[in-house]
Design an enzyme around this catalytic site. Structure first.
Site, mmCIF file in Angstrom:
data_model
loop_
_atom_site.group_PDB
_atom_site.id
_atom_site.type_symbol
_atom_site.label_atom_id
_atom_site.label_comp_id
_atom_site.label_asym_id
_atom_site.label_seq_id
_atom_site.Cartn_x
_atom_site.Cartn_y
_atom_site.Cartn_z
ATOM 1 N N GLY A 82 18.769 69.226 77.978
ATOM 2 C CA GLY A 82 19.018 67.815 78.236
ATOM 3 C C GLY A 82 20.241 67.595 79.075
ATOM 4 O O GLY A 82 20.717 68.498 79.761
ATOM 5 N N PHE A 84 23.286 67.182 78.272
ATOM 6 C CA PHE A 84 24.431 67.992 77.873
ATOM 7 C C PHE A 84 24.332 69.392 78.471
ATOM 8 O O PHE A 84 25.295 69.980 78.908
ATOM 9 C CB PHE A 84 24.469 68.080 76.338
ATOM 10 C CG PHE A 84 25.625 68.876 75.791
ATOM 11 C CD1 PHE A 84 26.758 68.238 75.341
ATOM 12 C CD2 PHE A 84 25.572 70.257 75.718
ATOM 13 C CE1 PHE A 84 27.831 68.966 74.831
ATOM 14 C CE2 PHE A 84 26.627 70.986 75.222
ATOM 15 C CZ PHE A 84 27.757 70.339 74.777
ATOM 16 N N GLY A 85 23.142 69.938 78.487
ATOM 17 C CA GLY A 85 22.913 71.304 78.928
ATOM 18 C C GLY A 85 21.787 71.916 78.128
ATOM 19 O O GLY A 85 20.875 71.223 77.677
ATOM 20 N N ASP A 198 23.601 56.853 67.356
ATOM 21 C CA ASP A 198 22.367 57.385 67.940
ATOM 22 C C ASP A 198 21.503 58.036 66.853
ATOM 23 O O ASP A 198 20.959 59.132 67.028
ATOM 24 C CB ASP A 198 22.679 58.394 69.043
ATOM 25 C CG ASP A 198 21.492 58.606 69.977
ATOM 26 O OD1 ASP A 198 20.641 57.703 70.070
ATOM 27 O OD2 ASP A 198 21.413 59.672 70.608
#
Length: 390
Positions: A82, A84-85, A198
């Site tokens: 995603g 973020f990585g 979230d």
């Protein structure tokens, strides 16, 4: 000649004595200034380290150790990907399984999330929160190391028709209660009040005994003292779980998390997603559908059909009502999480829910969205929507 010779050493000694006195005065004057300057430098360095999360009592892993554990970040060990990585499964030499978040080098948002996650979760300890085992910072490499969850995320269990067959009502009800306990800890019992911002099915991980653990604190915020509410112009979260006051006005509080929890409860009971819910006879999302059935006295029809044999009707009905109480339009009408625990336990009569915030995508003006959705994850896929609050 004699007098001149005798006086000269005396004058010289007196001069040397004066120089020593002057040097001593200067030394005594400079010493405190030096101490003060050193102290300020120390405090500044310590503050900077705190901002980077480097002064946290968090174990540090060496990069070679993590590289070896993940087979040099082999594609076969990839768990998710995603904004973020990438996320990898790993196995330490002592036999412990881990999940490794590897920050993408070109992800500026990921760096902010990395710092925030370290600061927020490094000191949190609760059986219903995923445990951060440590981190690794080596040059451009920034890694977060978590305990590995063998049963992946909740969304992979309840939204998959095949997998959902193996998740009976008792397990689902225990998951609901476990998430609630985790939120009570974040909102009330931890050192700082944490607003997750979230909370959703893909951010609930399941251990080997199907116990739920709240994960992904990258956009969480902490409150100190008596703070209970804050405002932001940059709304980041997942559409379908965001409360209306947060999505539209940028106001977030513990009641924002309560709204997200309510959506989760309805999803767990029904096995259907709130966002993307399709009902032939109307245009409601899952919240609106559950509300319509509730007002008609048909709440049991919300339940996933696969639960027919394993369910306890009174627990199902109570869970649906609690879910509807949590997604009410006004934040002040929603219960706090300690009250939710009591309600789920069947120890009190439930108040009548008011009409919830249906909050369908068509209700938001197009101008509210500043960017398209993107995917980010610690262990599973997640969707983060960035919205500009009005």
């Amino acid at each position: 000649m004699f007098l001149h010779t005798a006086v000269q050493p005396v004058s010289k000694k007196k001069g040397m004595k004066n120089i020593k006195i002057i040097l001593l005065v200067i030394f005594l004057g400079v010493l405190p200034i030096g101490f003060i300057c050193t102290w300020f430098c120390y405090k500044r360095i310590k503050r900077n380290h705190a901002e980077e999360g480097e002064d946290m009592e968090l174990p540090l892993f060496s990069f070679p150790t993590i590289a070896k554990a993940t087979a040099n970040f082999s594609p076969e060990n990839k768990l998710g990907e995603g904004g973020f990585g990438l996320v990898y499964k790993g196995l330490l030499e002592e036999g412990q399984e881990i999940a490794v978040k590897r920050l993408s080098r070109n992800s500026s948002q990921g760096l902010d999330e990395f710092k925030n996650e370290v600061i927020c979760i490094s000191e949190l300890q609760h059986r219903n929160l995923v445990k951060l085992l440590g981190c690794c910072i080596c040059g451009d490499e920034k890694l977060l190391i978590y305990e590995y969850m063998p049963n992946k995320s909740l969304d992979s269990s309840i939204f998959d028709k095949t997998q959902s067959m193996f998740l009976d009502w008792t397990q689902r009800f225990n998951i609901i209660k476990g998430i609630a306990r985790g939120l009570v800890y974040l909102h009330q019992d931890s050192r700082l009040r944490i607003i997750h911002r979230d909370l959703k099915a893909s951010n609930i991980l399941l251990d080997q005994d199907m116990n739920p653990k709240i994960s992904d604190f990258g956009i969480a915020r902490s409150f100190g003292g008596n703070e209970t509410e804050a405002n932001t112009e940059r709304v980041v979260g997942t559409y379908g779980y965001m409360s209306p006051e947060y999505a539209l006005d940028g106001i977030y509080s513990i009641k924002s998390d309560v709204f997200s929890f309510g959506v989760l409860v309805l999803e767990i009971v029904s096995g259907k997603k709130n966002r993307g819910f399709i009902q032939a006879e109307d245009e409601n999302n899952l919240i609106g559908h559950a509300w319509s059935l509730y007002t008609e006295g048909r709440s049991m029809e919300v339940m996933d059909e696969s639960l027919a044999k394993s369910c306890h009707p009174h627990e199902v009905l109570r869970s649906i009502e609690v879910g509807l109480l949590c997604v009410q339009q006004n934040a002040s009408d929603r219960p706090d999480m300690p009250s939710v625990i009591i309600m789920l336990g069947g120890q009190v009569a439930l108040p009548q829910p008011k009409q919830p915030a249906f909050f369908m995508e068509k209700e938001l003006p197009r101008a509210a969205f500043s960017s398209v959705t993107y995917t980010t994850s610690s262990i599973n896929e997640l969707t983060i929507t960035e919205v500009n609050a009005r």
